[in-house]
Design a protein around this motif. Sequence first.
Motif, PDB file in Angstrom:
ATOM      1  N   TRP A   1       3.420  -2.517  -5.285  1.00  0.00           N
ATOM      2  CA  TRP A   1       4.445  -2.605  -4.039  1.00  0.00           C
ATOM      3  C   TRP A   1       3.758  -1.886  -2.901  1.00  0.00           C
ATOM      4  O   TRP A   1       4.051  -2.179  -1.727  1.00  0.00           O
ATOM      5  CB  TRP A   1       5.609  -2.230  -4.545  1.00  0.00           C
ATOM      6  CG  TRP A   1       6.053  -0.649  -4.710  1.00  0.00           C
ATOM      7  CD1 TRP A   1       5.167   0.110  -5.625  1.00  0.00           C
ATOM      8  CD2 TRP A   1       6.603   0.221  -4.094  1.00  0.00           C
ATOM      9  NE1 TRP A   1       5.476   1.350  -5.677  1.00  0.00           N
ATOM     10  CE2 TRP A   1       6.497   1.518  -4.444  1.00  0.00           C
ATOM     11  CE3 TRP A   1       7.623   0.063  -2.750  1.00  0.00           C
ATOM     12  CZ2 TRP A   1       6.923   2.699  -3.844  1.00  0.00           C
ATOM     13  CZ3 TRP A   1       7.936   1.337  -2.147  1.00  0.00           C
ATOM     14  CH2 TRP A   1       7.926   2.554  -2.813  1.00  0.00           C
ATOM     15  N   ILE A   2       2.906  -0.722  -3.107  1.00  0.00           N
ATOM     16  CA  ILE A   2       2.319  -0.146  -1.908  1.00  0.00           C
ATOM     17  C   ILE A   2       1.587  -0.661  -1.177  1.00  0.00           C
ATOM     18  O   ILE A   2       1.489  -0.484   0.107  1.00  0.00           O
ATOM     19  CB  ILE A   2       1.757   1.323  -2.533  1.00  0.00           C
ATOM     20  CG1 ILE A   2       0.609   0.909  -3.389  1.00  0.00           C
ATOM     21  CG2 ILE A   2       2.836   2.211  -3.187  1.00  0.00           C
ATOM     22  CD1 ILE A   2      -0.181   2.300  -3.654  1.00  0.00           C
ATOM     23  N   ASP A   3       0.967  -1.772  -1.818  1.00  0.00           N
ATOM     24  CA  ASP A   3       0.088  -2.647  -0.820  1.00  0.00           C
ATOM     25  C   ASP A   3       1.103  -3.458   0.202  1.00  0.00           C
ATOM     26  O   ASP A   3       0.391  -3.537   1.361  1.00  0.00           O
ATOM     27  CB  ASP A   3      -0.456  -3.823  -1.903  1.00  0.00           C
ATOM     28  CG  ASP A   3      -1.689  -3.313  -2.383  1.00  0.00           C
ATOM     29  OD1 ASP A   3      -2.016  -2.001  -2.308  1.00  0.00           O
ATOM     30  OD2 ASP A   3      -2.321  -3.895  -3.228  1.00  0.00           O
ATOM     31  N   GLU A   4       2.162  -3.963  -0.222  1.00  0.00           N
ATOM     32  CA  GLU A   4       3.030  -4.473   0.733  1.00  0.00           C
ATOM     33  C   GLU A   4       3.363  -3.506   1.737  1.00  0.00           C
ATOM     34  O   GLU A   4       3.738  -3.867   3.056  1.00  0.00           O
ATOM     35  CB  GLU A   4       4.174  -5.141  -0.088  1.00  0.00           C
ATOM     36  CG  GLU A   4       3.616  -6.711  -1.078  1.00  0.00           C
ATOM     37  CD  GLU A   4       4.710  -7.399  -1.028  1.00  0.00           C
ATOM     38  OE1 GLU A   4       5.475  -7.743  -0.432  1.00  0.00           O
ATOM     39  OE2 GLU A   4       4.817  -7.782  -2.521  1.00  0.00           O
ATOM     40  N   ILE A   5       3.895  -2.287   1.343  1.00  0.00           N
ATOM     41  CA  ILE A   5       4.243  -1.106   2.025  1.00  0.00           C
ATOM     42  C   ILE A   5       3.472  -1.006   3.359  1.00  0.00           C
ATOM     43  O   ILE A   5       3.583  -0.859   4.541  1.00  0.00           O
ATOM     44  CB  ILE A   5       4.600   0.094   1.369  1.00  0.00           C
ATOM     45  CG1 ILE A   5       5.865  -0.189   0.617  1.00  0.00           C
ATOM     46  CG2 ILE A   5       4.645   1.258   2.475  1.00  0.00           C
ATOM     47  CD1 ILE A   5       6.992  -0.420   1.187  1.00  0.00           C
TER      48      ILE A   5
END
Length: 275
Positions: free
Chosen positions: A138-142
Amino acid sequence: MQQTTGQALEVRLSAYIDGELGEAERAELDALLARDEDAKVMLEKLKAGSAFGNKAFEDFLHDPVPLALVRQIKQGPGINPRSERVATANLPAPTIRVWPRVMAAAVALLLLGGAVGFIVGSTQYVAEPEGSASTRPWIDEIADYHRIYSRQKEHLVEAPASDGPKIETWLASSVGIGFKTPDLASKGLAFEGARLLVVDGKPVGQLVYRDREGDIYAICFLKGGDKPQTDQFREDIRDNLGLISWQKGDASLVLVGPSADAGLRELAEAVAASI
């Protein structure tokens, strides 16, 4: 043209590959290579090691830089360029020439060892749970969201900081997590407002801050997440963005800011203590 007569064969062949020898010496090495199989093998190894090592080093340059290294470079003592030049100047020319090939060969051997280890390890491979291998962290999308929204001038946030407590009520009810908006003025960050994002079908709250230089920082949180529950900080880097993530209860949180900020870890600790 270089004169390498009397030098080690590796040095002579390195100059041979670079085309830096005179005609007489090149002819001498041609004759040696024609009759000496060991010399021919050494030449091929130098060529292969150089090409493979250069490719590996080129790929390495495109890898993300760990935050710890960025912090060390920013805070630690630097290298004296003059001392480095003097030390290099004192090396014999042939040694300087052959050193990149030695390094390239070392990189090649290191990568070859890693490949062998991977092949051996793959025989004991345990399959991941279905879907986990293809799930994007999810941090990639963030990070993707941050690159887009941080460039906005007039629409940086959905709800401005002037909305105050309404922001906490709005995001808490949307994300399903209670929180308190951290006051980071002592860290040089001014609260700008908030946004509601969506990652993998889940609502994500985003609190946005700006420092004195105009750089944008964000605190993002969602319920659950894709990592085991832990309150330990994990540091990641995506191009020019630094991300520090952690768990708090049933919430997953991440602080996003410039990767060059040496105090990003300390800022994350302040956020974790106050949110």
